[in-house]
Design an enzyme around this catalytic site. Structure first.
Site, short mmCIF file in Angstrom:
data_model
loop_
_atom_site.label_atom_id
_atom_site.label_comp_id
_atom_site.label_asym_id
_atom_site.label_seq_id
_atom_site.Cartn_x
_atom_site.Cartn_y
_atom_site.Cartn_z
N VAL A 1 -4.34 -10.09 0.63
CA VAL A 1 -4.51 -10.44 1.95
C VAL A 1 -6.21 -10.69 2.44
CG1 VAL A 1 -2.40 -9.23 2.75
CG2 VAL A 1 -4.55 -8.12 2.61
N TYR B 1 -13.58 3.06 5.57
CA TYR B 1 -12.17 3.06 5.89
C TYR B 1 -11.63 3.40 7.57
CZ TYR B 1 -7.18 4.49 5.82
OH TYR B 1 -5.97 4.41 6.04
P1 NAP Z 1 -0.38 2.65 -1.12
O1 NAP Z 1 0.80 3.46 -1.37
O2 NAP Z 1 -1.63 2.54 -1.96
O3 NAP Z 1 0.31 1.18 -1.18
C1 NAP Z 1 -0.70 -0.08 -0.88
C2 NAP Z 1 -0.04 -1.30 -0.69
O4 NAP Z 1 -0.83 -2.27 -0.36
C3 NAP Z 1 0.39 -1.70 -2.21
O5 NAP Z 1 1.69 -2.18 -1.99
C4 NAP Z 1 -0.57 -2.64 -2.46
O6 NAP Z 1 0.10 -3.14 -3.63
C5 NAP Z 1 -0.91 -3.39 -1.25
N1 NAP Z 1 -2.30 -3.76 -1.39
C6 NAP Z 1 -3.59 -3.27 -1.58
N2 NAP Z 1 -4.43 -4.11 -1.50
C7 NAP Z 1 -4.07 -5.45 -1.23
C8 NAP Z 1 -4.42 -6.72 -1.04
N3 NAP Z 1 -5.77 -7.05 -0.93
N4 NAP Z 1 -3.55 -7.88 -0.71
C9 NAP Z 1 -2.10 -7.62 -0.82
N5 NAP Z 1 -1.55 -6.19 -0.94
C10 NAP Z 1 -2.37 -5.08 -1.06
O7 NAP Z 1 -0.77 3.07 0.44
P2 NAP Z 1 -0.02 3.54 1.67
O8 NAP Z 1 -0.25 5.06 1.58
O9 NAP Z 1 1.26 3.06 1.90
O10 NAP Z 1 -0.97 2.91 2.99
C11 NAP Z 1 -0.41 1.68 3.48
C12 NAP Z 1 -1.04 1.46 4.88
O11 NAP Z 1 -0.82 2.55 5.60
C13 NAP Z 1 -2.49 1.22 4.70
O12 NAP Z 1 -2.81 0.25 5.59
C14 NAP Z 1 -3.24 2.62 4.69
O13 NAP Z 1 -4.53 2.35 5.62
C15 NAP Z 1 -2.12 3.03 6.07
N6 NAP Z 1 -2.03 4.48 6.41
C16 NAP Z 1 -1.68 5.30 5.09
C17 NAP Z 1 -1.57 6.60 5.49
C18 NAP Z 1 -0.84 7.83 4.54
O14 NAP Z 1 -0.95 8.82 4.67
N7 NAP Z 1 -0.25 7.24 3.21
C19 NAP Z 1 -1.94 7.13 6.61
C20 NAP Z 1 -2.73 6.26 7.54
C21 NAP Z 1 -2.56 5.01 7.48
P3 NAP Z 1 -0.79 -4.23 -4.71
O15 NAP Z 1 -2.08 -3.04 -5.42
O16 NAP Z 1 0.24 -4.62 -5.71
O17 NAP Z 1 -1.56 -5.25 -3.99
#
Ligand code: NAP
Length: 259
Positions: free
Chosen positions: A62, A154
């Protein structure tokens, strides 16, 4: 209760794991065509296979403009429209000030904030042409409301998404395109597992509901923002955090334990 979204098309970025995978699965259950996007095609394909025949995978970074345009073109080619975009892809590597490099900062902002801008920009021609669209950003409580050492870049990216959202919502209202954001607290994902058991235990202790959230908790809110019933909601946020941002102090949490 809600008007069916079956047959519509959603693009979910960052859908190979975690919250994005939960969104892709939930939208798939609701009968939408789902384009499952991540950089790793093989992992995205696994999620598409879990969802079924109404889902397929696409590899895109992205932070790369050409990848985002190709992602949008692929959704239109495969499914004929883009009704919903979940701009969810994000990274959260930790680095405290003093150790954080300009490259670290650029990497996080480039993925989380610029990646949001690029993903949204890529779907706009199709949504504007049809005079309808739903965009759901995955922000966070970290940045807009709270802070955590190591996450100044972040937090800036997640607060920045909301600044972006408010102007985008105004600009896109004439085309009947809404832009809203989910603000997760601490959600149990693969990314969260990487933070280690001590981090997870301390987070659970600081949440009034005493547990991390699930990806379904976030996905259900995203589905609501995408629904017909949310047509008049734009530029708004929903915190989904089990009450994490509410306690004024440690004492507030201790007091709630009294029967
Ligand atoms: P995660 O388990 O690490 O998953 C991240 C996803 O994003 C993976 O599918 C990864 O796949 C993809 N990704 C990373 N960089 C990318 C790029 N440059 N282009 C396309 N895809 C990319 O993370 P998550 O915890 O589910 O977090 C998802 C979202 O929720 C994020 O925006 C994060 O800031 C937000 N969030 C998470 C939490 C939490 O507690 N988990 C809390 C608040 C907000 P690839 O590596 O294959 O690209």
């Amino acid at each position: 209760m809600f008007t069916s979204l079956a047959g519509k098309t959603v693009i979910v970025t960052g859908a190979s794991k975690g919250i994005g995978r939960g969104m892709a699965r939930r939208f798939g259950e609701a009968g939408l065509n789902v384009l499952v996007v991540s950089r790793n095609l093989e992992e995205a394909e696994k999620v598409a296979a879990e969802i079924g025949a109404n889902a397929s995978a696409f590899a895109a970074d992205v932070s790369v403009p050409g990848d985002c345009s190709a992602m949008a073109a692929c959704a239109v080619e495969r499914y004929g429209s883009i009704d919903v975009l979940c701009a969810n892809a994000g990274i959260f590597p930790a680095a405290k000030l003093g150790a954080m490099t300009a490259a670290d900062f650029d990497h996080v902002i480039g993925t989380n904030l610029k990646g949001t801008f690029l993903s949204v920009s890529a779907v706009l021609p199709e949504m504007k042409a049809r005079k309808k669209g739903r965009i759901v950003l995955t922000s966070s409580i970290t940045g807009p409301i709270t802070g955590y050492p190591g996450w100044s870049h972040y937090g800036a990216s997640k607060a920045g998404q909301l600044g972006f959202m408010r102007t985008a919502a105004i600009e896109l209202a004439p085309w009947n395109i809404t832009v809203n954001a989910v603000m997760p607290g601490n959600i149990h994902t693969e990314g969260m597992d990487g933070m280690g058991p001590d981090y997870i235990a301390s987070m659970e202790a600081s949440i009034p509901m005493k547990r991390l959230g699930s990806v379904a908790d976030i996905a259900n809110t995203a589905l609501f923002f995408a629904s017909e019933e949310a047509a008049y909601i734009t530029g708004q946020t929903m915190v989904i955090d089990g009450g994490q941002v509410l306690p004024e102090s440690l004492m507030a949490l201790q007091e709630m334990d009294v029967a």
